[in-house]
Design an enzyme around this catalytic site. Sequence first.
Site, PDB file in Angstrom:
ATOM      1  N   GLY A  81       0.854  -1.194   0.000  1.00  0.00           N
ATOM      2  CA  GLY A  81       0.000   0.000   0.000  1.00  0.00           C
ATOM      3  C   GLY A  81       0.889   1.243   0.000  1.00  0.00           C
ATOM      4  N   GLY A 109       4.009   1.063   2.505  1.00  0.00           N
ATOM      5  CA  GLY A 109       5.061   0.132   2.081  1.00  0.00           C
ATOM      6  C   GLY A 109       5.788   0.625   0.846  1.00  0.00           C
ATOM      7  N   PHE A 111     -12.490  19.499   5.635  1.00  0.00           N
ATOM      8  CA  PHE A 111     -12.699  18.151   6.147  1.00  0.00           C
ATOM      9  C   PHE A 111     -12.993  18.243   7.644  1.00  0.00           C
ATOM     10  CE2 PHE A 111     -11.381  13.761   4.493  1.00  0.00           C
ATOM     11  CZ  PHE A 111     -12.006  13.939   3.282  1.00  0.00           C
ATOM     12  N   GLN A 162     -12.356   3.586  14.838  1.00  0.00           N
ATOM     13  CA  GLN A 162     -13.132   4.677  14.235  1.00  0.00           C
ATOM     14  C   GLN A 162     -14.363   4.156  13.505  1.00  0.00           C
ATOM     15  OE1 GLN A 162     -11.553   7.500  10.962  1.00  0.00           O
ATOM     16  NE2 GLN A 162     -11.870   8.714  12.805  1.00  0.00           N
ATOM     17  N   HIS A 172     -17.080   5.348  10.992  1.00  0.00           N
ATOM     18  CA  HIS A 172     -17.294   6.466  10.072  1.00  0.00           C
ATOM     19  C   HIS A 172     -18.770   6.832  10.090  1.00  0.00           C
ATOM     20  CE1 HIS A 172     -17.166   9.028   6.556  1.00  0.00           C
ATOM     21  NE2 HIS A 172     -15.848   8.946   6.579  1.00  0.00           N
ATOM     22  N   LEU A 181     -18.133   3.206   1.983  1.00  0.00           N
ATOM     23  CA  LEU A 181     -17.900   4.562   2.487  1.00  0.00           C
ATOM     24  C   LEU A 181     -18.485   5.630   1.571  1.00  0.00           C
ATOM     25  CD1 LEU A 181     -16.293   6.172   4.699  1.00  0.00           C
ATOM     26  CD2 LEU A 181     -14.581   6.482   2.927  1.00  0.00           C
ATOM     27  N   GLU A 221     -16.043  11.634   3.550  1.00  0.00           N
ATOM     28  CA  GLU A 221     -16.231  12.898   4.259  1.00  0.00           C
ATOM     29  C   GLU A 221     -16.158  14.080   3.284  1.00  0.00           C
ATOM     30  OE1 GLU A 221     -14.790  12.907   8.324  1.00  0.00           O
ATOM     31  OE2 GLU A 221     -13.486  14.540   7.699  1.00  0.00           O
ATOM     32  N   ARG A 248     -15.069  12.839  13.372  1.00  0.00           N
ATOM     33  CA  ARG A 248     -15.908  11.671  13.056  1.00  0.00           C
ATOM     34  C   ARG A 248     -16.564  11.036  14.274  1.00  0.00           C
ATOM     35  NH1 ARG A 248     -12.013   9.024   8.408  1.00  0.00           N
ATOM     36  NH2 ARG A 248     -12.498  10.648   6.909  1.00  0.00           N
ATOM     37  N   HIS A 298     -14.675   1.698  10.338  1.00  0.00           N
ATOM     38  CA  HIS A 298     -13.913   2.288   9.244  1.00  0.00           C
ATOM     39  C   HIS A 298     -12.396   2.197   9.398  1.00  0.00           C
ATOM     40  CE1 HIS A 298     -12.883   4.940   5.969  1.00  0.00           C
ATOM     41  NE2 HIS A 298     -12.367   5.844   6.769  1.00  0.00           N
ATOM     42  N   GLU A 337      -1.298   2.061   8.505  1.00  0.00           N
ATOM     43  CA  GLU A 337      -2.430   1.787   9.389  1.00  0.00           C
ATOM     44  C   GLU A 337      -2.152   0.653  10.373  1.00  0.00           C
ATOM     45  OE1 GLU A 337      -6.261   1.771   7.442  1.00  0.00           O
ATOM     46  OE2 GLU A 337      -7.263   1.087   9.276  1.00  0.00           O
ATOM     47  N   ARG A 390      -9.032   9.649  14.666  1.00  0.00           N
ATOM     48  CA  ARG A 390      -8.270  10.176  13.528  1.00  0.00           C
ATOM     49  C   ARG A 390      -9.091  11.222  12.775  1.00  0.00           C
ATOM     50  NH1 ARG A 390      -7.917   8.855   7.786  1.00  0.00           N
ATOM     51  NH2 ARG A 390      -9.623   7.380   8.027  1.00  0.00           N
TER      52      ARG A 390
HETATM   53  C1  LIG Z   1     -12.993   3.317   2.017  1.00  0.00           C
HETATM   54  C2  LIG Z   1     -11.858   4.060   2.663  1.00  0.00           C
HETATM   55  C3  LIG Z   1     -11.592   5.375   2.309  1.00  0.00           C
HETATM   56  C4  LIG Z   1     -10.540   6.069   2.888  1.00  0.00           C
HETATM   57  N1  LIG Z   1     -10.310   7.368   2.530  1.00  0.00           N
HETATM   58  C5  LIG Z   1      -9.280   8.035   3.093  1.00  0.00           C
HETATM   59  C6  LIG Z   1      -8.998   9.376   2.715  1.00  0.00           C
HETATM   60  O1  LIG Z   1      -9.661   9.962   1.873  1.00  0.00           O
HETATM   61  N2  LIG Z   1      -7.957   9.998   3.312  1.00  0.00           N
HETATM   62  C7  LIG Z   1      -7.171   9.401   4.257  1.00  0.00           C
HETATM   63  O2  LIG Z   1      -6.246  10.013   4.761  1.00  0.00           O
HETATM   64  N3  LIG Z   1      -7.412   8.106   4.603  1.00  0.00           N
HETATM   65  C8  LIG Z   1      -8.430   7.415   4.046  1.00  0.00           C
HETATM   66  N4  LIG Z   1      -8.664   6.116   4.414  1.00  0.00           N
HETATM   67  C9  LIG Z   1      -7.676   5.412   5.239  1.00  0.00           C
HETATM   68  C10 LIG Z   1      -6.455   5.065   4.391  1.00  0.00           C
HETATM   69  O3  LIG Z   1      -6.851   4.782   3.076  1.00  0.00           O
HETATM   70  C11 LIG Z   1      -5.671   3.865   4.918  1.00  0.00           C
HETATM   71  O4  LIG Z   1      -5.489   3.988   6.301  1.00  0.00           O
HETATM   72  C12 LIG Z   1      -4.307   3.764   4.258  1.00  0.00           C
HETATM   73  O5  LIG Z   1      -4.420   3.839   2.859  1.00  0.00           O
HETATM   74  C13 LIG Z   1      -3.611   2.477   4.660  1.00  0.00           C
HETATM   75  O6  LIG Z   1      -2.432   2.350   3.924  1.00  0.00           O
HETATM   76  P1  LIG Z   1      -1.370   1.235   4.327  1.00  0.00           P
HETATM   77  O7  LIG Z   1      -0.184   1.420   3.450  1.00  0.00           O
HETATM   78  O8  LIG Z   1      -1.140   1.261   5.784  1.00  0.00           O
HETATM   79  O9  LIG Z   1      -2.097  -0.150   4.021  1.00  0.00           O
HETATM   80  P2  LIG Z   1      -2.889  -0.733   2.755  1.00  0.00           P
HETATM   81  O10 LIG Z   1      -3.033   0.215   1.650  1.00  0.00           O
HETATM   82  O11 LIG Z   1      -4.116  -1.340   3.316  1.00  0.00           O
HETATM   83  O12 LIG Z   1      -1.925  -1.862   2.257  1.00  0.00           O
HETATM   84  C14 LIG Z   1      -1.685  -3.034   3.006  1.00  0.00           C
HETATM   85  C15 LIG Z   1      -0.751  -3.902   2.214  1.00  0.00           C
HETATM   86  O13 LIG Z   1      -0.338  -4.997   3.023  1.00  0.00           O
HETATM   87  C16 LIG Z   1      -0.401  -6.186   2.263  1.00  0.00           C
HETATM   88  N5  LIG Z   1      -0.603  -7.301   3.187  1.00  0.00           N
HETATM   89  C17 LIG Z   1      -1.523  -7.411   4.158  1.00  0.00           C
HETATM   90  N6  LIG Z   1      -1.381  -8.591   4.781  1.00  0.00           N
HETATM   91  C18 LIG Z   1      -0.354  -9.233   4.188  1.00  0.00           C
HETATM   92  C19 LIG Z   1       0.257 -10.500   4.367  1.00  0.00           C
HETATM   93  N7  LIG Z   1      -0.147 -11.385   5.288  1.00  0.00           N
HETATM   94  N8  LIG Z   1       1.291 -10.835   3.565  1.00  0.00           N
HETATM   95  C20 LIG Z   1       1.716  -9.986   2.600  1.00  0.00           C
HETATM   96  N9  LIG Z   1       1.163  -8.780   2.384  1.00  0.00           N
HETATM   97  C21 LIG Z   1       0.148  -8.412   3.174  1.00  0.00           C
HETATM   98  C22 LIG Z   1      -1.550  -5.973   1.308  1.00  0.00           C
HETATM   99  O14 LIG Z   1      -1.420  -6.813   0.189  1.00  0.00           O
HETATM  100  C23 LIG Z   1      -1.358  -4.504   0.951  1.00  0.00           C
HETATM  101  O15 LIG Z   1      -0.441  -4.379  -0.085  1.00  0.00           O
HETATM  102  C24 LIG Z   1      -9.740   5.425   3.858  1.00  0.00           C
HETATM  103  C25 LIG Z   1     -10.010   4.113   4.218  1.00  0.00           C
HETATM  104  C26 LIG Z   1     -11.071   3.439   3.660  1.00  0.00           C
HETATM  105  C27 LIG Z   1     -11.385   2.064   4.136  1.00  0.00           C
END
Ligand SMILES: Cc1cc2nc3c(=O)[nH]c(=O)nc-3n(C[C@H](O)[C@H](O)[C@H](O)COP(=O)(O)OP(=O)(O)OC[C@H]3O[C@@H](n4cnc5c(N)ncnc54)[C@H](O)[C@@H]3O)c2cc1C
Length: 582
Positions: A21, A24, A126, A239, A241, A251, A254, A285, A350, A377, A388
């Site tokens: 994500g 990473g 926001f 959280q 939402h 979702l 917001e 929120r 959320h 996250e 948050r």
């Molecule tokens: C619908 C929605 C809308 C949102 N909108 C906003 C917004 O507008 N603004 C904002 O600031 N935040 C928003 N958020 C929150 C935000 O999107 C997330 O908190 C953030 O993108 C998380 O990023 P990350 O890199 O931590 O994880 P993620 O993007 O969730 O990536 C996790 C990664 O870990 C990998 N992974 C997981 N488990 C394993 C495993 N066992 N082995 C190998 N790989 C694994 C997955 O394949 C993935 O690549 C939103 C959340 C949601 C649910």
Amino acid sequence: MRLDGQKMNIKNFDAIIVGGGLSGLRAGLELSKKWKVALVSKVVPVRSHSGAAQGGINAALGNHPEGIDDSPKRHAFDTIKGSDYLADQDAVMFMCEEAPKIVVEFESMGAPFSRFEDGKIAQRPFGGAGFPRTCYAADRTGHVLLHTLYEQCMRQGVSFFDEFFLIDLIIVNNKVSGIITLELATGKLVILRARTVILATGGFGRIYSASTNAVICTGDGVGAAFRAGVPMQDCEFVQFHPTCLYGSDILMSEGARGEGGILVNNKNERFMLTIAPEARELAPRDIVARAITTEINEGRGFEDAYVHLDLTHLGAERIKERLPGIRDIAIDFAGVDSIEAPIPVHAGHHYSMGGIGTKFDGDFCETSLDGLWAIGENACVSVHGANRLGGNSLLETAVFGRAVGRKLLERGLPDSIQQTEIEKAEKEILNQINKLFQKWELNSGKKPVEIREKMGETLNDNVFVFREEKKLEKAVSELKELQIEFENMVITNISTPENRRYNYGLLRALELRNMIDIAEVTAFASRWRKESRGAHFRTDYPSRNDEDFLLHSMVLRNEDGELGMQTKPVKLGIFEPKPREY
Ligand SMILES: Cc1cc2nc3c(=O)[nH]c(=O)nc-3n(C[C@H](O)[C@H](O)[C@H](O)COP(=O)(O)OP(=O)(O)OC[C@H]3O[C@@H](n4cnc5c(N)ncnc54)[C@H](O)[C@@H]3O)c2cc1C
């Protein structure tokens, strides 16, 4: 080393990042400037959940006509106040100061942000923000940022391990030496070695039966770290939402309220005018989610289940330009065109403010396990505290992804571990996993799906927007029982690599292994925190209690298998804790 009669596949790297994500990828981009980096993801990185983020990313750019007086310090103040003063203030200040730089960096990499007439990056209001500071790309911000970073990582030659599932960390004398993964396409176990492992596995919303999170959000990194003895921090802060689409829990960003959407009950009252006279629909929120839930609980909802999010007054042009995804989703999943009619919404799970515990005296994102870091996250850094603010999570992922990368390069490669010790630890973990698979095949208990459903319902029914002792006690004891059922859980056809290929039964079981621990910790910590703060609202302790609970909760499993609570001080010193008013 041999397993299933085959030679083990082992690969060496300077660092392993688990998660493709935003967090990473941003760490991978930084580290791969000098180090040999493996980026492991259970799905193809551009399918990571970051791609679902709609509303935007916060930075005090001051581009909006009403935002010219904005500053990183004001951003930090809003974030800390929004967190109900539980966020670590040094981490928040760092994030807010980095924010304008990280957004400009995204822009220079080619991220197609929406723009104002004068060409500057557009910003919208926001929740909980004193100024309009959320930068966006229509309502598809996460999608464009994810693709931008992925392209950059490809260009730089990061080694991707797509569809490899992290099972466990490998540890030698409290030092990380690598990870063990399941390669989904072959069903084989693969060991990746590195003295630095960064967990970026995203949130764990799927522990609840209904959530805005994708099915892949199962907290695998949090579970692996917890089994390795790293505490889970602040997991009681979940959280909810305010605006999830009724019927599917998708979702409704917001951004919809940021653009001027209003909330209305069945008496046609705009109830946020009384709850938060100044901030109204753009209160944080936790406050809006409680207001909506109260309207429904007290009979002022529609069908006793939802209120209306009304965008009709915004006009077709603005909705089509700024909120096209929201409009499509409401049409497809609720049969409502937001240009003509209000959208039915209610509060739903959320985001997880808690996650992998970080060290009090370490660098940001460093854990108590030597060589293990947590970002995004799945980490609790903690910049969100008890609640948050929207737009701060995308920011956190990129800021701390880059910061950890820079910090590690500055520190240099850590000391190596003796080869014989590494091999011994690897053999041990292979044995354990083999035994686990054999046990699951021989068991005669429930299937993973049955346990998962019960777990989700337990949390939804008892650890939701409003909480109280009796229900929390019920959740704690039900989850303990589910742990026993998990021990006896049965899965067939997993004994050979051939029948483990793309075996989603096995995958769901491995995910449940992580989720059930997180669910148990969430209920346990929620019962422990006898106060109301941010998203954690106890009807039996309705006030914030700084004297006893201005602390991070840190849950560990004791040697006897029981959960135990430790605490960590909150880093204060910039803004004095005060009551929140909006
Ligand atoms: C619908 C929605 C809308 C949102 N909108 C906003 C917004 O507008 N603004 C904002 O600031 N935040 C928003 N958020 C929150 C935000 O999107 C997330 O908190 C953030 O993108 C998380 O990023 P990350 O890199 O931590 O994880 P993620 O993007 O969730 O990536 C996790 C990664 O870990 C990998 N992974 C997981 N488990 C394993 C495993 N066992 N082995 C190998 N790989 C694994 C997955 O394949 C993935 O690549 C939103 C959340 C949601 C649910």
